[in-house]
Design a protein around this motif. Sequence first.
Motif, short mmCIF file in Angstrom:
data_model
loop_
_atom_site.label_atom_id
_atom_site.label_comp_id
_atom_site.label_asym_id
_atom_site.label_seq_id
_atom_site.Cartn_x
_atom_site.Cartn_y
_atom_site.Cartn_z
N TYR A 85 0.84 -1.19 0.00
CA TYR A 85 0.00 0.00 0.00
C TYR A 85 0.87 1.24 0.00
O TYR A 85 1.93 1.25 0.59
N GLU A 114 0.07 -12.19 10.06
CA GLU A 114 -0.35 -11.04 9.24
C GLU A 114 -1.43 -10.25 9.96
O GLU A 114 -2.31 -10.82 10.59
N ASP A 115 -1.36 -8.94 9.83
CA ASP A 115 -2.37 -8.09 10.45
C ASP A 115 -3.73 -8.24 9.76
O ASP A 115 -4.75 -8.43 10.40
N ILE A 116 -3.71 -8.15 8.42
CA ILE A 116 -4.98 -8.15 7.70
C ILE A 116 -4.82 -8.79 6.34
O ILE A 116 -3.82 -8.58 5.66
N ASP A 118 -6.42 -8.80 2.82
CA ASP A 118 -7.31 -7.95 2.03
C ASP A 118 -7.45 -8.59 0.65
O ASP A 118 -8.18 -9.55 0.48
N THR A 119 -6.70 -8.11 -0.34
CA THR A 119 -6.75 -8.76 -1.66
C THR A 119 -6.07 -10.13 -1.60
O THR A 119 -6.34 -11.00 -2.42
N GLY A 120 -5.15 -10.30 -0.65
CA GLY A 120 -4.41 -11.57 -0.54
C GLY A 120 -3.13 -11.58 -1.37
O GLY A 120 -2.37 -12.55 -1.32
N LEU A 121 -2.87 -10.51 -2.08
CA LEU A 121 -1.69 -10.47 -2.96
C LEU A 121 -0.39 -10.52 -2.17
O LEU A 121 0.56 -11.19 -2.56
N THR A 122 -0.37 -9.83 -1.03
CA THR A 122 0.85 -9.84 -0.20
C THR A 122 1.11 -11.25 0.32
O THR A 122 2.24 -11.75 0.23
N LYS A 146 -10.67 -9.55 5.42
CA LYS A 146 -11.70 -8.87 4.62
C LYS A 146 -12.01 -9.78 3.45
O LYS A 146 -11.51 -9.56 2.34
N PHE A 167 -12.05 0.32 5.50
CA PHE A 167 -10.64 0.56 5.82
C PHE A 167 -10.50 0.73 7.33
O PHE A 167 -11.15 1.58 7.94
N VAL A 168 -9.66 -0.11 7.92
CA VAL A 168 -9.52 -0.10 9.37
C VAL A 168 -8.13 0.36 9.80
O VAL A 168 -7.15 0.17 9.08
N ASP A 174 -2.35 1.18 10.05
CA ASP A 174 -2.19 2.63 9.88
C ASP A 174 -2.97 3.19 8.70
O ASP A 174 -3.40 2.47 7.79
P1 IMP Z 1 -3.37 -7.34 0.58
O1 IMP Z 1 -2.11 -7.65 -0.14
O2 IMP Z 1 -4.34 -6.56 -0.27
O3 IMP Z 1 -4.02 -8.55 1.21
O4 IMP Z 1 -3.03 -6.30 1.73
C1 IMP Z 1 -2.20 -6.59 2.74
C2 IMP Z 1 -1.71 -5.34 3.42
O5 IMP Z 1 -2.41 -4.16 3.06
C3 IMP Z 1 -1.91 -5.48 4.90
O6 IMP Z 1 -0.86 -6.21 5.51
C4 IMP Z 1 -1.99 -4.04 5.35
O7 IMP Z 1 -0.70 -3.52 5.56
C5 IMP Z 1 -2.64 -3.33 4.18
N1 IMP Z 1 -4.09 -3.16 4.38
C6 IMP Z 1 -5.10 -3.81 3.77
N2 IMP Z 1 -6.29 -3.41 4.23
C7 IMP Z 1 -6.02 -2.47 5.15
C8 IMP Z 1 -6.87 -1.69 6.03
O8 IMP Z 1 -8.10 -1.77 6.05
N3 IMP Z 1 -6.21 -0.85 6.86
C9 IMP Z 1 -4.86 -0.72 6.91
N4 IMP Z 1 -4.04 -1.43 6.12
C10 IMP Z 1 -4.62 -2.30 5.26
#
Ligand code: IMP
Length: 196
Positions: A85, A114-116, A118-122, A146, A167-168, A174
Motif C-alpha cells: 500500500y 499477518e495483520d490483515i 485484504d486482496t491476498g496479494l501480499t 476482509k 478501511f480499518v 495505519d
Molecule cells: P493485501 O495484499 O491486499 O491482502 O493487503 C495486505 C496489506 O495491506 C496489509 O498487511 C496491510 O498492511 C494493508 N491493508 C489492507 N487493508 C487495510 C486496512 O483496512 N487498513 C490498513 N491497512 C490495510
Amino acid sequence: MTKERTAGSPKAHRGHRPGESVRVLIRHALIKQRLKQLAKEIRRDFPTEPLHLVSVLKGSVFFLTDLARELGGEVSFDFLAVSSYGKGTDSTGEVKLIKDLDVSIEGRSVIVVEDILDTGLTLKYLLRLFEEKKPKHLRVVVLLDKVERRIADVRADYTGFTIPNEFVVGYGLDYDERYRNLPDVCVLQLGSRAKA
Ligand code: IMP
C-alpha cells in the motif's frame, strides 16, 4: 481531575486530522480474548514444537508480540518488510521486498503472522517466497480477514476476525503511518476535508 488533564489524556486525543474520524469496530479487550483462543488453536496443532513467527512490518507488530506471549513454549520471531500500500486506502496490487528475514527458515515450523488479509496479494507473494526456503511447516495466522476483497487464491489457517469491506486502523494498522497506536481496531471515516 482537571479539565485540562481530561482533554490532554491519550484517550481524548486519538490523533485525528480535520475530516478524519474513527469508529470502534473491535475493542481491545475482545482482541486480547480472541488472541488467547488463537494461541490455543495453534498450540493444539503444534503442542511441543518450537515456533518461528514471521511477520511483515509494521502493521502486525502488536499482534505478533501479544500472540507470542500467549503461545508459551519455545517461540522466536523475525520480520520482513514489503511495500504494497502507498499512502492512501487502496492497494496498488504490487508487492516488493524491502527488507528480508534475518535468519533462515529452513527446517523450522513457521507461522506467518499477518495483520490483515485484504486482496491476498501480499500473502500469496510471501507464501511463494517462504515455500522456496523449505520450512518444516508453514502456517498463516491473520488477525483480520476482509473476505469480500480477495483477489488471490489464499487463505489463513487461523483467523481472528472476519470483517466487512471497510478501511480499518488501530492495533498496529495505519493510515498514512498514523493511528497505529489506537488500542482498538477502528473503521476510518474520511470526510471531504481529509487529505490522503
Ligand atoms: P493485501 O495484499 O491486499 O491482502 O493487503 C495486505 C496489506 O495491506 C496489509 O498487511 C496491510 O498492511 C494493508 N491493508 C489492507 N487493508 C487495510 C486496512 O483496512 N487498513 C490498513 N491497512 C490495510
